[in-house]
Design a protein around this motif. Structure first.
Motif, PDB file in Angstrom:
ATOM      1  N   ILE A   1       8.852   7.128  -3.489  1.00 62.02           N
ATOM      2  CA  ILE A   1       8.105   6.323  -2.517  1.00 62.02           C
ATOM      3  C   ILE A   1       6.604   6.601  -2.631  1.00 62.02           C
ATOM      4  O   ILE A   1       5.779   5.708  -2.429  1.00 62.02           O
ATOM      5  CB  ILE A   1       8.609   6.592  -1.076  1.00 62.02           C
ATOM      6  N   LYS A   2       6.241   7.845  -3.018  1.00 62.14           N
ATOM      7  CA  LYS A   2       4.825   8.170  -3.201  1.00 62.14           C
ATOM      8  C   LYS A   2       4.206   7.310  -4.291  1.00 62.14           C
ATOM      9  O   LYS A   2       3.098   6.779  -4.134  1.00 62.14           O
ATOM     10  CB  LYS A   2       4.656   9.652  -3.549  1.00 62.14           C
ATOM     11  N   GLU A   3       4.923   7.152  -5.394  1.00 64.18           N
ATOM     12  CA  GLU A   3       4.427   6.330  -6.496  1.00 64.18           C
ATOM     13  C   GLU A   3       4.318   4.871  -6.086  1.00 64.18           C
ATOM     14  O   GLU A   3       3.352   4.183  -6.422  1.00 64.18           O
ATOM     15  CB  GLU A   3       5.362   6.472  -7.699  1.00 64.18           C
ATOM     16  N   GLU A   4       5.301   4.403  -5.341  1.00 63.09           N
ATOM     17  CA  GLU A   4       5.293   3.004  -4.897  1.00 63.09           C
ATOM     18  C   GLU A   4       4.147   2.749  -3.913  1.00 63.09           C
ATOM     19  O   GLU A   4       3.475   1.708  -3.975  1.00 63.09           O
ATOM     20  CB  GLU A   4       6.635   2.668  -4.252  1.00 63.09           C
ATOM     21  N   LEU A   5       3.909   3.696  -3.030  1.00 67.23           N
ATOM     22  CA  LEU A   5       2.802   3.543  -2.061  1.00 67.23           C
ATOM     23  C   LEU A   5       1.448   3.600  -2.755  1.00 67.23           C
ATOM     24  O   LEU A   5       0.502   2.892  -2.367  1.00 67.23           O
ATOM     25  CB  LEU A   5       2.895   4.641  -0.996  1.00 67.23           C
ATOM     26  N   GLU A   6       1.338   4.429  -3.779  1.00 65.65           N
ATOM     27  CA  GLU A   6       0.081   4.513  -4.534  1.00 65.65           C
ATOM     28  C   GLU A   6      -0.248   3.167  -5.173  1.00 65.65           C
ATOM     29  O   GLU A   6      -1.399   2.718  -5.143  1.00 65.65           O
ATOM     30  CB  GLU A   6       0.192   5.600  -5.600  1.00 65.65           C
ATOM     31  N   HIS A   7       0.771   2.525  -5.760  1.00 65.72           N
ATOM     32  CA  HIS A   7       0.559   1.209  -6.368  1.00 65.72           C
ATOM     33  C   HIS A   7       0.188   0.180  -5.300  1.00 65.72           C
ATOM     34  O   HIS A   7      -0.673  -0.687  -5.527  1.00 65.72           O
ATOM     35  CB  HIS A   7       1.827   0.768  -7.096  1.00 65.72           C
ATOM     36  N   THR A   8       0.818   0.271  -4.132  1.00 72.12           N
ATOM     37  CA  THR A   8       0.510  -0.658  -3.043  1.00 72.12           C
ATOM     38  C   THR A   8      -0.942  -0.498  -2.590  1.00 72.12           C
ATOM     39  O   THR A   8      -1.642  -1.487  -2.326  1.00 72.12           O
ATOM     40  CB  THR A   8       1.464  -0.406  -1.861  1.00 72.12           C
ATOM     41  N   LYS A   9      -1.413   0.746  -2.527  1.00 62.49           N
ATOM     42  CA  LYS A   9      -2.800   0.998  -2.124  1.00 62.49           C
ATOM     43  C   LYS A   9      -3.788   0.450  -3.156  1.00 62.49           C
ATOM     44  O   LYS A   9      -4.854  -0.057  -2.799  1.00 62.49           O
ATOM     45  CB  LYS A   9      -3.024   2.497  -1.921  1.00 62.49           C
ATOM     46  N   VAL A  10      -3.421   0.568  -4.447  1.00 59.26           N
ATOM     47  CA  VAL A  10      -4.266   0.001  -5.494  1.00 59.26           C
ATOM     48  C   VAL A  10      -4.375  -1.505  -5.316  1.00 59.26           C
ATOM     49  O   VAL A  10      -5.471  -2.094  -5.396  1.00 59.26           O
ATOM     50  CB  VAL A  10      -3.704   0.343  -6.889  1.00 59.26           C
ATOM     51  N   TYR A  11      -3.238  -2.146  -5.053  1.00 57.17           N
ATOM     52  CA  TYR A  11      -3.243  -3.597  -4.836  1.00 57.17           C
ATOM     53  C   TYR A  11      -4.130  -3.958  -3.645  1.00 57.17           C
ATOM     54  O   TYR A  11      -4.962  -4.881  -3.713  1.00 57.17           O
ATOM     55  CB  TYR A  11      -1.815  -4.100  -4.601  1.00 57.17           C
ATOM     56  N   LEU A  12      -3.976  -3.230  -2.538  1.00 59.74           N
ATOM     57  CA  LEU A  12      -4.746  -3.545  -1.329  1.00 59.74           C
ATOM     58  C   LEU A  12      -6.241  -3.300  -1.525  1.00 59.74           C
ATOM     59  O   LEU A  12      -7.078  -4.014  -0.961  1.00 59.74           O
ATOM     60  CB  LEU A  12      -4.220  -2.705  -0.158  1.00 59.74           C
ATOM     61  N   SER A  13      -6.590  -2.297  -2.340  1.00 58.13           N
ATOM     62  CA  SER A  13      -8.019  -2.047  -2.599  1.00 58.13           C
ATOM     63  C   SER A  13      -8.650  -3.238  -3.313  1.00 58.13           C
ATOM     64  O   SER A  13      -9.824  -3.560  -3.074  1.00 58.13           O
ATOM     65  CB  SER A  13      -8.187  -0.770  -3.421  1.00 58.13           C
ATOM     66  N   LEU A  14      -7.884  -3.905  -4.183  1.00 57.34           N
ATOM     67  CA  LEU A  14      -8.400  -5.092  -4.870  1.00 57.34           C
ATOM     68  C   LEU A  14      -8.514  -6.268  -3.910  1.00 57.34           C
ATOM     69  O   LEU A  14      -9.465  -7.061  -3.997  1.00 57.34           O
ATOM     70  CB  LEU A  14      -7.475  -5.451  -6.043  1.00 57.34           C
ATOM     71  N   GLU A  15      -7.557  -6.403  -2.998  1.00 57.15           N
ATOM     72  CA  GLU A  15      -7.657  -7.475  -2.004  1.00 57.15           C
ATOM     73  C   GLU A  15      -8.828  -7.238  -1.052  1.00 57.15           C
ATOM     74  O   GLU A  15      -9.479  -8.195  -0.590  1.00 57.15           O
ATOM     75  CB  GLU A  15      -6.344  -7.571  -1.200  1.00 57.15           C
ATOM     76  N   LYS A  16      -9.120  -5.975  -0.788  1.00 52.49           N
ATOM     77  CA  LYS A  16     -10.252  -5.658   0.107  1.00 52.49           C
ATOM     78  C   LYS A  16     -11.581  -6.078  -0.495  1.00 52.49           C
ATOM     79  O   LYS A  16     -12.557  -6.318   0.233  1.00 52.49           O
ATOM     80  CB  LYS A  16     -10.264  -4.157   0.393  1.00 52.49           C
ATOM     81  N   LEU A  17     -11.619  -6.159  -1.853  1.00 55.39           N
ATOM     82  CA  LEU A  17     -12.849  -6.628  -2.493  1.00 55.39           C
ATOM     83  C   LEU A  17     -13.186  -8.041  -2.035  1.00 55.39           C
ATOM     84  O   LEU A  17     -14.363  -8.397  -1.886  1.00 55.39           O
ATOM     85  CB  LEU A  17     -12.700  -6.608  -4.021  1.00 55.39           C
ATOM     86  N   ARG A  18     -12.152  -8.841  -1.818  1.00 55.23           N
ATOM     87  CA  ARG A  18     -12.348 -10.242  -1.430  1.00 55.23           C
ATOM     88  C   ARG A  18     -12.565 -10.385   0.063  1.00 55.23           C
ATOM     89  O   ARG A  18     -13.449 -11.114   0.510  1.00 55.23           O
ATOM     90  CB  ARG A  18     -11.145 -11.089  -1.830  1.00 55.23           C
ATOM     91  N   PHE A  19     -11.728  -9.680   0.853  1.00 56.42           N
ATOM     92  CA  PHE A  19     -11.719  -9.947   2.298  1.00 56.42           C
ATOM     93  C   PHE A  19     -12.492  -8.916   3.115  1.00 56.42           C
ATOM     94  O   PHE A  19     -12.762  -9.172   4.302  1.00 56.42           O
ATOM     95  CB  PHE A  19     -10.256 -10.004   2.786  1.00 56.42           C
ATOM     96  N   ASP A  20     -12.779  -7.790   2.490  1.00 62.37           N
ATOM     97  CA  ASP A  20     -13.592  -6.765   3.154  1.00 62.37           C
ATOM     98  C   ASP A  20     -13.056  -6.470   4.553  1.00 62.37           C
ATOM     99  O   ASP A  20     -11.920  -6.087   4.719  1.00 62.37           O
ATOM    100  CB  ASP A  20     -15.050  -7.197   3.172  1.00 62.37           C
TER     101      ASP A  20
END
Length: 438
Positions: free
Chosen positions: A297-316
């Motif tokens: 689950i740690k690995e899966e959450l890390e990937h999810t955080k990476v995805y969300l960091s990229l979405e934050k670039l757009r929506f801040d």
């Protein structure tokens, strides 16, 4: 009709066995187990033998005169022909059984004993009588080489016995035992025939041998078919999984690259960090294509955080993300959490009237399950539409199926229009799901 009636009356068992084999061949003609063509040839030979024997019995029952001198008579010629055919066919049947069972490459060499016997029998028929003869009253007499047919048949049986031992050594126990049983029955019949204890039993024994091995062939074929079908289903499911996991959303890639390009002139360090996250995201999706088994689950959450960091670039500030990790000691299928979070962002937050909102990811223990809850306060939807989701909804059906197949997990979705959505992932605490999370 009289001959047919006599055939059924005095050869009932043989006829019943042959009819049974024919029915089995017809019934399994579509599957056509390996060796069926050899069995079909054997059935033809058996029919010839049974009819051949019946013609003799019918002749002796209706037309034979024990006081008559049959020398030069057609009946004498008939008796020689039928005995010659019978002597040739039994070893040939043993040869066909050998071809059906044993992996022999040089078949023409193996056929040589049967060919020699056939030539000898024809010479005996047309010339000097050195195998068998009939006297003037059609009584059968053995000559010098009367054991030649038995010798050739026994040679093939010994070869069968050799291969049966080889099968057992190669751990093909069922095949080896089936062949040994066939050899035993046939040798027993040869002894009974040679000792004149039982006469004209070979056709029934051969028919029984064929039935035994045919049932073995069908059983093995059905077993192999089930294995192949299951393997094909697993391969198909794996292909579907790989296809689903490989569907990296083009619009997401385009939007992420556009955001990174926009950052280049404003913040070099932030651009560098965004590129690193983007490469991690791509690598994770590519690695998932060949990934076997479960991930932490740690690995899966890390990937999810990476995805969300990229979405934050757009929506801040329009996209708020919260993590509450109370349980991180279990395993789950790869790319299980991230697709559900992506759905929350794309179909929940972005589709809401305000275009902003919060996504929460919570993990905790709940009885016999590890529970992951993903919530958003976005647009929501009618849960009834889950049965008709289009391809724009990222992998809900795929996630649900992989959870069920790979770890016995479950995906539950609750949603209310204009209020938000809650996705619950339940992972059973069994089947090796307990893990350190490292």
């Amino acid at each position: 009709m009289e001959v047919i009636s006599h055939l059924i009356s005095y050869n009932f068992i043989s006829a019943a066995m042959i009819i049974g084999i024919i029915i089995m061949l017809i019934e399994n003609r579509k599957e056509s187990p390996r060796g069926s063509e050899h069995i079909a040839v054997t059935v033809v030979f058996l029919i010839i033998i049974v009819v051949n024997t019946e013609l003799k019995e019918w002749f002796f029952a209706t037309a034979y005169d024990s006081t008559r001198d049959y020398r030069g008579d057609a009946a004498m010629w008939f008796m020689y022909v039928r005995s010659t055919v019978e002597h040739i066919l039994f070893p040939v049947i043993a040869y066909v059984l050998l071809m059906m069972i044993a992996p022999i490459k040089k078949k023409y060499i193996t056929f040589m004993p049967a060919l020699v016997l056939a030539i000898a029998e024809i010479v005996n028929l047309l010339g000097p009588k050195f195998i068998f003869r009939f006297d003037r009253h059609l009584d059968f007499h053995d000559e010098l080489l009367f054991l030649l047919p038995y010798f050739v048949g026994m040679l093939y049986l010994l070869l069968l016995l050799r291969y049966s031992i080889m099968f057992i050594r190669e751990k093909q126990m069922s095949k080896g035992i089936a062949v040994i049983f066939i050899v035993f029955l046939t040798i027993l019949e040869c002894y009974l025939e040679a000792a004149y204890i039982v006469v004209d039993l070979m056709d029934e024994i051969v028919a029984l041998d064929v039935i035994i091995y045919y049932f073995y062939l069908v059983a093995i074929y059905q077993s192999e078919t089930k294995v192949k079908l299951r393997t094909s289903e697993l391969e198909l499911e794996r292909s579907r999984r790989l296809l689903a996991l490989s569907q990296i959303q083009p619009h997401f890639m385009y939007n992420s690259l556009t955001s990174i390009i926009y950052l280049c002139d404003k913040d070099t360090e932030k651009t560098k960090s965004a590129l690193i996250d983007f490469s991690k995201y791509l690598r994770k999706n590519v690695d998932a294509l060949s990934r076997q088994g479960l991930v932490s689950i740690k690995e899966e959450l890390e990937h999810t955080k990476v995805y969300l960091s990229l979405e934050k670039l757009r929506f801040d500030e329009d996209l708020n993300v919260e993590f509450d990790i109370r349980d991180d000691m279990f395993m789950l299928p790869v790319l299980t959490v991230q697709p559900m979070v992506e759905n929350a962002v794309k179909h929940g937050i972005i589709s809401s009237e305000s275009g902003c909102g919060t996504v929460k990811v919570i993990t905790m223990e709940a009885g016999n399950y590890h529970r992951i809850t993903i919530t958003d306060n976005g647009a929501g939807f009618d849960p009834a539409t889950l049965e008709h989701l289009d391809e724009s909804h990222v992998g809900i059906a795929n996630v649900r199926k992989r959870l069920s197949d790979e770890c016995g997990g479950e995906l539950i979705i609750h949603s209310v229009p204009d209020r938000g959505t809650e996705c619950i992932i339940l992972i059973p605490k069994e089947n090796g799901n307990e893990n350190t999370g490292n």
